[in-house]
Write an enzyme that holds these catalytic residues in place. Structure first.
Site, short mmCIF file in Angstrom:
data_model
loop_
_atom_site.label_atom_id
_atom_site.label_comp_id
_atom_site.label_asym_id
_atom_site.label_seq_id
_atom_site.Cartn_x
_atom_site.Cartn_y
_atom_site.Cartn_z
N GLU A 193 4.31 -33.29 39.34
CA GLU A 193 2.90 -33.29 39.75
C GLU A 193 2.37 -31.89 40.00
O GLU A 193 3.04 -31.05 40.59
CB GLU A 193 2.71 -34.10 41.03
CG GLU A 193 1.24 -34.21 41.46
CD GLU A 193 1.09 -34.88 42.82
OE1 GLU A 193 1.76 -35.89 43.07
OE2 GLU A 193 0.30 -34.36 43.64
N GLU A 224 6.92 -36.45 47.63
CA GLU A 224 6.81 -35.46 48.69
C GLU A 224 7.49 -35.89 50.00
O GLU A 224 6.83 -36.10 51.02
CB GLU A 224 5.34 -35.10 48.92
CG GLU A 224 4.72 -34.48 47.67
CD GLU A 224 3.29 -33.99 47.85
OE1 GLU A 224 2.68 -34.31 48.89
OE2 GLU A 224 2.79 -33.29 46.95
#
Length: 488
Positions: free
Chosen positions: A339, A236
């Protein structure tokens, strides 16, 4: 539900697996469809019933008849095949490993069999973190703070819980294993911060040290007998999180890959390891792909691009079309779901069906838009949705009640199993469409020639539908809030 019952309902078919995962067209799939079998075997998971990956019957094919506009149909064209499956799996985090270690030995074995054996749902992908993430009991790194030369590098902490659990999973997966790792943040001093939390940026003077850190991780894990398939560059990279995080613009990630990480892998004899860029949501994925893959010197080091599903935090719908755009724009690069989980843990909601349907919707649409592999987040969490050192508690497909030692199987576990149990590594996606938006579907042909078609009904009504495969058809009913896998 006892594991004996789970084993009974899951031991329903034998899938022939392959020795090496493949990607797109770079490795050819040999399986071909010579003729459709005379019948399809159907497995189902249905809300408010005892059906959980259960065999529900065999249905005979007949010659296909032009469907009417009033009929619902799934169309499978076995002459059109697309990407090759790398696999399906989930992350073994520190949290998962700590919870696993608290289970009685018989429950540990039940858990491993449920996820990683062919009698279970046959996971073959494992993701883990490079040192700590939010789903670790605490923040930690593999070096002493300030050690730019990495002379103190050690994975000793991982050997207590994480590595033993990963090894047990690998022992069941065997040759099909795909094991990759992601960092959540460089050590604090490499960002000029007091800790790894709340974002920050990798300082230029530590680019080389950080690139070498990945190679030390890979070599240390492989010295433990654990083959590493690859890494993502940064978890991220556009999110300043209250946990371990680090920000890279697209240009910064491109240049780190091009000038440091890629060349360092090559220099250290790790040029065969796969590097995945982005590792964030679908919303900004095109910008990251355009910036990195349009640069030939950066692109040559990138196997593909990874993504999460959390773009819906804005209230928007999932951006599946962005995946197809990347697949069309950069056909030599691969798409990997790295994810996803259901956030905001609530112990009264283990059996909330919409959690599972979120997984089914994502998996079908991700695969239909060219994704080659799909990685869930934590494979196991406790009765608090953790442990998590910053209170970011979430759901997992399986939870453990550490007070009683029991395992809690959520509907998500079974929904994922409708894909992972029947669609094996090296399967190729087959053209599949639905005549109505009420049914979602995808199909893959395995190396042994069997085809798995997954059909999901998110509506509150039972739906009668046809499955038309080339010139043959069968007629089925799918209950409300149900998922089926057809094997033929």
């Amino acid at each position: 539900m006892t594991y004996k019952y789970i084993t009974f309902i899951l031991t329903v078919c034998t899938i022939v697996s392959c020795s090496k995962p493949a990607i797109k067209e770079t490795q050819k799939q040999q399986a071909t469809v010579t003729s459709i079998k005379k019948e399809a075997t159907v497995y189902a998971t249905v809300k408010d019933s005892d059906l959980k990956l259960s065999l529900t019957g065999n249905y005979k094919f007949s010659n296909a008849i032009q469907p009417l506009e009033t009929e619902v149909a799934i169309f499978v064209n076995t002459n059109k095949t697309f990407q090759t499956m790398l696999g399906i799996g989930g992350a073994i985090t520190d949290a998962s490993a700590v919870v696993f270690a608290k289970l009685p030995k018989n429950k540990q074995e039940e858990f491993l069999q449920a996820y990683y054996s062919k009698n279970g749902i046959g996971y073959n992908i494992i993701r883990t973190s490079i040192h700590s993430c939010d789903f670790s009991p605490e923040s930690f790194t593999y070096i002493e703070e300030g050690d730019k030369e990495l002379t103190t590098f050690s994975i000793k902490k991982d050997k207590e819980f994480r590595i033993p659990m990963i090894k047990k999973a690998m022992d069941l997966i065997k040759n099909d294993v795909v094991f990759y790792a992601s960092p959540w943040s460089p050590p604090p001093f490499m960002k000029g911060k007091k800790d790894m939390l709340q974002g920050g940026k990798l300082l230029p003077e530590f680019y080389q040290s950080w690139a070498t850190y990945y190679t030390k991780f890979i070599k240390a894990y492989e010295a433990e007998g654990m083959p590493v398939w690859g890494v993502t560059i940064q978890n991220e990279p556009m999110a300043v999180q209250r946990w371990e995080s680090c920000i890279y613009t697209a240009e910064e990630e491109r240049d780190f890959l091009k000038n440091y990480l890629g060349p360092t892998f090559k220099k250290e004899g790790l040029g065969d390891k796969n590097i995945v860029v982005w590792d964030h949501n679908r919303d900004l994925i095109s910008h990251r792909a355009n910036t990195i893959f349009e640069d030939p010197e950066a692109a040559k080091y990138a196997w593909g691009i990874g993504f999460h599903w959390y773009e819906t935090w804005t209230g928007a719908e999932p951006n599946y079309n962005n995946l197809q755009n990347i697949n069309d724009s950069f056909p030599t690069k691969n798409l990997l779901f790295t994810e996803g989980c259901q956030e905001s843990f609530d112990p009264t909601q283990y059996q909330r069906w919409s959690n599972a349907e979120r997984y089914g919707n994502s998996m079908i649409n991700d695969f239909n838009n060219g994704v080659v592999g799909w990685t869930d987040w934590n494979v196991l969490l406790d009765e608090t949705g953790g442990p998590n050192h910053v209170g970011n508690f979430c759901f997992a497909p399986i939870h453990a009640d550490t007070q009683s030692g029991e395992l809690i199987y959520t509907p998500t576990y079974y929904y994922i199993g409708h894909f992972s149990k029947f669609i094996r590594p090296n399967a190729k996606r087959v053209s599949t469409t639905s005549s109505r938006s009420t049914l979602e579907s995808t199909s893959f042909i395995n190396e042994d020639g069997t085809i798995a078609t997954v059909v999901m009904n998110k509506t509150a009504a039972e739906i009668a539908y046809k499955v038309i495969v080339d010139e043959m058809e069968i007629t089925l009913n799918i209950p409300a809030h149900a998922i089926q896998t057809l094997i033929y």
